[in-house]
Scaffold this motif. Structure first.
Motif, PDB file in Angstrom:
ATOM      1  N   VAL A 167      -3.764  44.128  58.029  1.00 30.75           N
ATOM      2  CA  VAL A 167      -2.939  43.798  59.194  1.00 30.75           C
ATOM      3  C   VAL A 167      -1.590  44.513  59.139  1.00 30.75           C
ATOM      4  O   VAL A 167      -1.191  45.023  58.098  1.00 30.75           O
ATOM      5  CB  VAL A 167      -2.687  42.280  59.269  1.00 30.75           C
ATOM      6  N   LEU A 168      -0.929  44.548  60.269  1.00 33.37           N
ATOM      7  CA  LEU A 168       0.424  45.094  60.354  1.00 33.37           C
ATOM      8  C   LEU A 168       1.264  44.174  61.222  1.00 33.37           C
ATOM      9  O   LEU A 168       0.753  43.575  62.162  1.00 33.37           O
ATOM     10  CB  LEU A 168       0.399  46.492  60.987  1.00 33.37           C
ATOM     11  N   SER A 169       2.527  44.086  60.912  1.00 37.80           N
ATOM     12  CA  SER A 169       3.415  43.316  61.784  1.00 37.80           C
ATOM     13  C   SER A 169       3.843  44.219  62.946  1.00 37.80           C
ATOM     14  O   SER A 169       3.745  45.440  62.857  1.00 37.80           O
ATOM     15  CB  SER A 169       4.637  42.840  61.014  1.00 37.80           C
ATOM     16  N   TYR A 170       4.301  43.613  64.028  1.00 39.14           N
ATOM     17  CA  TYR A 170       4.744  44.390  65.192  1.00 39.14           C
ATOM     18  C   TYR A 170       5.826  45.381  64.763  1.00 39.14           C
ATOM     19  O   TYR A 170       5.833  46.536  65.195  1.00 39.14           O
ATOM     20  CB  TYR A 170       5.283  43.447  66.267  1.00 39.14           C
ATOM     21  N   GLY A 171       6.710  44.912  63.902  1.00 40.81           N
ATOM     22  CA  GLY A 171       7.782  45.783  63.431  1.00 40.81           C
ATOM     23  C   GLY A 171       7.253  46.936  62.598  1.00 40.81           C
ATOM     24  O   GLY A 171       7.776  48.043  62.661  1.00 40.81           O
ATOM     25  N   ASP A 172       6.180  46.672  61.831  1.00 43.36           N
ATOM     26  CA  ASP A 172       5.591  47.725  61.010  1.00 43.36           C
ATOM     27  C   ASP A 172       5.013  48.830  61.879  1.00 43.36           C
ATOM     28  O   ASP A 172       5.160  50.015  61.587  1.00 43.36           O
ATOM     29  CB  ASP A 172       4.484  47.144  60.133  1.00 43.36           C
ATOM     30  N   VAL A 173       4.333  48.445  62.946  1.00 42.06           N
ATOM     31  CA  VAL A 173       3.752  49.426  63.862  1.00 42.06           C
ATOM     32  C   VAL A 173       4.852  50.314  64.436  1.00 42.06           C
ATOM     33  O   VAL A 173       4.738  51.540  64.462  1.00 42.06           O
ATOM     34  CB  VAL A 173       2.997  48.733  65.006  1.00 42.06           C
ATOM     35  N   ALA A 174       5.932  49.688  64.856  1.00 45.45           N
ATOM     36  CA  ALA A 174       7.056  50.444  65.416  1.00 45.45           C
ATOM     37  C   ALA A 174       7.636  51.388  64.372  1.00 45.45           C
ATOM     38  O   ALA A 174       8.000  52.521  64.681  1.00 45.45           O
ATOM     39  CB  ALA A 174       8.129  49.479  65.907  1.00 45.45           C
ATOM     40  N   GLU A 175       7.660  50.905  63.127  1.00 46.03           N
ATOM     41  CA  GLU A 175       8.239  51.723  62.068  1.00 46.03           C
ATOM     42  C   GLU A 175       7.339  52.911  61.750  1.00 46.03           C
ATOM     43  O   GLU A 175       7.801  54.019  61.531  1.00 46.03           O
ATOM     44  CB  GLU A 175       8.441  50.872  60.815  1.00 46.03           C
ATOM     45  N   LEU A 176       6.016  52.683  61.709  1.00 46.50           N
ATOM     46  CA  LEU A 176       5.073  53.782  61.470  1.00 46.50           C
ATOM     47  C   LEU A 176       5.165  54.813  62.586  1.00 46.50           C
ATOM     48  O   LEU A 176       5.061  56.016  62.350  1.00 46.50           O
ATOM     49  CB  LEU A 176       3.655  53.223  61.391  1.00 46.50           C
ATOM     50  N   LEU A 177       5.354  54.330  63.796  1.00 50.36           N
ATOM     51  CA  LEU A 177       5.495  55.243  64.929  1.00 50.36           C
ATOM     52  C   LEU A 177       6.809  56.019  64.845  1.00 50.36           C
ATOM     53  O   LEU A 177       6.930  57.115  65.356  1.00 50.36           O
ATOM     54  CB  LEU A 177       5.481  54.437  66.237  1.00 50.36           C
ATOM     55  N   GLY A 178       7.763  55.400  64.200  1.00 52.95           N
ATOM     56  CA  GLY A 178       9.076  56.024  64.115  1.00 52.95           C
ATOM     57  C   GLY A 178       9.813  55.903  65.433  1.00 52.95           C
ATOM     58  O   GLY A 178      10.746  56.633  65.712  1.00 52.95           O
ATOM     59  N   ALA A 179       9.366  54.978  66.278  1.00 51.62           N
ATOM     60  CA  ALA A 179      10.009  54.811  67.581  1.00 51.62           C
ATOM     61  C   ALA A 179       9.804  53.389  68.076  1.00 51.62           C
ATOM     62  O   ALA A 179       8.919  52.679  67.609  1.00 51.62           O
ATOM     63  CB  ALA A 179       9.420  55.802  68.582  1.00 51.62           C
ATOM     64  N   GLY A 180      10.617  52.993  69.002  1.00 46.12           N
ATOM     65  CA  GLY A 180      10.474  51.678  69.610  1.00 46.12           C
ATOM     66  C   GLY A 180      10.844  50.550  68.668  1.00 46.12           C
ATOM     67  O   GLY A 180      11.430  50.775  67.620  1.00 46.12           O
ATOM     68  N   GLY A 181      10.463  49.338  69.041  1.00 42.62           N
ATOM     69  CA  GLY A 181      10.763  48.159  68.241  1.00 42.62           C
ATOM     70  C   GLY A 181       9.656  47.147  68.393  1.00 42.62           C
ATOM     71  O   GLY A 181       8.718  47.374  69.166  1.00 42.62           O
ATOM     72  N   PRO A 182       9.722  46.065  67.653  1.00 44.25           N
ATOM     73  CA  PRO A 182       8.683  45.039  67.670  1.00 44.25           C
ATOM     74  C   PRO A 182       8.433  44.486  69.065  1.00 44.25           C
ATOM     75  O   PRO A 182       7.284  44.244  69.441  1.00 44.25           O
ATOM     76  CB  PRO A 182       9.233  43.956  66.729  1.00 44.25           C
ATOM     77  N   ARG A 183       9.471  44.317  69.851  1.00 49.69           N
ATOM     78  CA  ARG A 183       9.306  43.792  71.210  1.00 49.69           C
ATOM     79  C   ARG A 183       8.460  44.727  72.042  1.00 49.69           C
ATOM     80  O   ARG A 183       7.598  44.318  72.803  1.00 49.69           O
ATOM     81  CB  ARG A 183      10.669  43.614  71.883  1.00 49.69           C
ATOM     82  N   ALA A 184       8.710  45.995  71.909  1.00 51.25           N
ATOM     83  CA  ALA A 184       7.978  47.000  72.696  1.00 51.25           C
ATOM     84  C   ALA A 184       6.507  47.014  72.285  1.00 51.25           C
ATOM     85  O   ALA A 184       5.612  47.098  73.139  1.00 51.25           O
ATOM     86  CB  ALA A 184       8.601  48.367  72.483  1.00 51.25           C
ATOM     87  N   VAL A 185       6.246  46.915  70.970  1.00 51.95           N
ATOM     88  CA  VAL A 185       4.862  46.914  70.489  1.00 51.95           C
ATOM     89  C   VAL A 185       4.117  45.693  71.036  1.00 51.95           C
ATOM     90  O   VAL A 185       2.985  45.795  71.515  1.00 51.95           O
ATOM     91  CB  VAL A 185       4.829  46.900  68.944  1.00 51.95           C
ATOM     92  N   GLY A 186       4.757  44.539  70.953  1.00 49.04           N
ATOM     93  CA  GLY A 186       4.140  43.309  71.470  1.00 49.04           C
ATOM     94  C   GLY A 186       3.840  43.414  72.946  1.00 49.04           C
ATOM     95  O   GLY A 186       2.775  43.003  73.411  1.00 49.04           O
TER      96      GLY A 186
END
Length: 103
Positions: A23-42
């Motif tokens: 699993v990944l947290s919303y913040g982790d996804v944003a961090e891997l992308l190197g863009a956006g934030g947890p709110r945007a991913v959600g």
DNA sequence: CGTGTGACACGTA
DNA sequence: TTACGTGCCACAC
């Protein structure tokens, strides 16, 4: 098909790359992308998450989306994702994210 | 181009 | 453990 924003396409790409029992947290996804934030991913998963393993993305403390908690828990049990009660054990289930660059 | 909204993150009580 | 406030980012109006 709804019009996918570039950011949304990128998010979905990463989510699809998450292996089972991981699993990944919303913040982790944003961090891997190197863009956006947890709110945007959600927001992306809420609108376009229908075609990806959305249950592998959850909050940083391991709590799945309340509205889909039952669904998510069923998936975790089926995949063998490390659980701690009704929450995912992030310490073990957290994905490295190393395979993202190998797409 | 300003305002509101959301499947968030984090510190503090 | 829950509750509240603040910061965060992309998107629809």
């Amino acid at each position: 098909m709804r019009p996918l924003t570039p950011f949304a396409a990128d998010v979905l790409d990463v989510v699809e790359a998450i292996p089972p029992a991981r699993v990944l947290s919303y913040g982790d996804v944003a961090e891997l992308l190197g863009a956006g934030g947890p709110r945007a991913v959600g927001a992306v998963l809420s609108r376009y998450g229908g075609g990806v393993p959305w249950w592998r993305v959850l909050r940083a403390d391991g709590t799945p989306p309340p509205q889909h908690a039952a669904e998510a828990l069923a998936r975790y049990r089926a995949e063998g994702t490390p659980l701690r009660g009704d929450r995912v054990d992030m310490a073990q289930a957290r994905w490295d994210g190393g395979a993202v660059g190998t797409l």
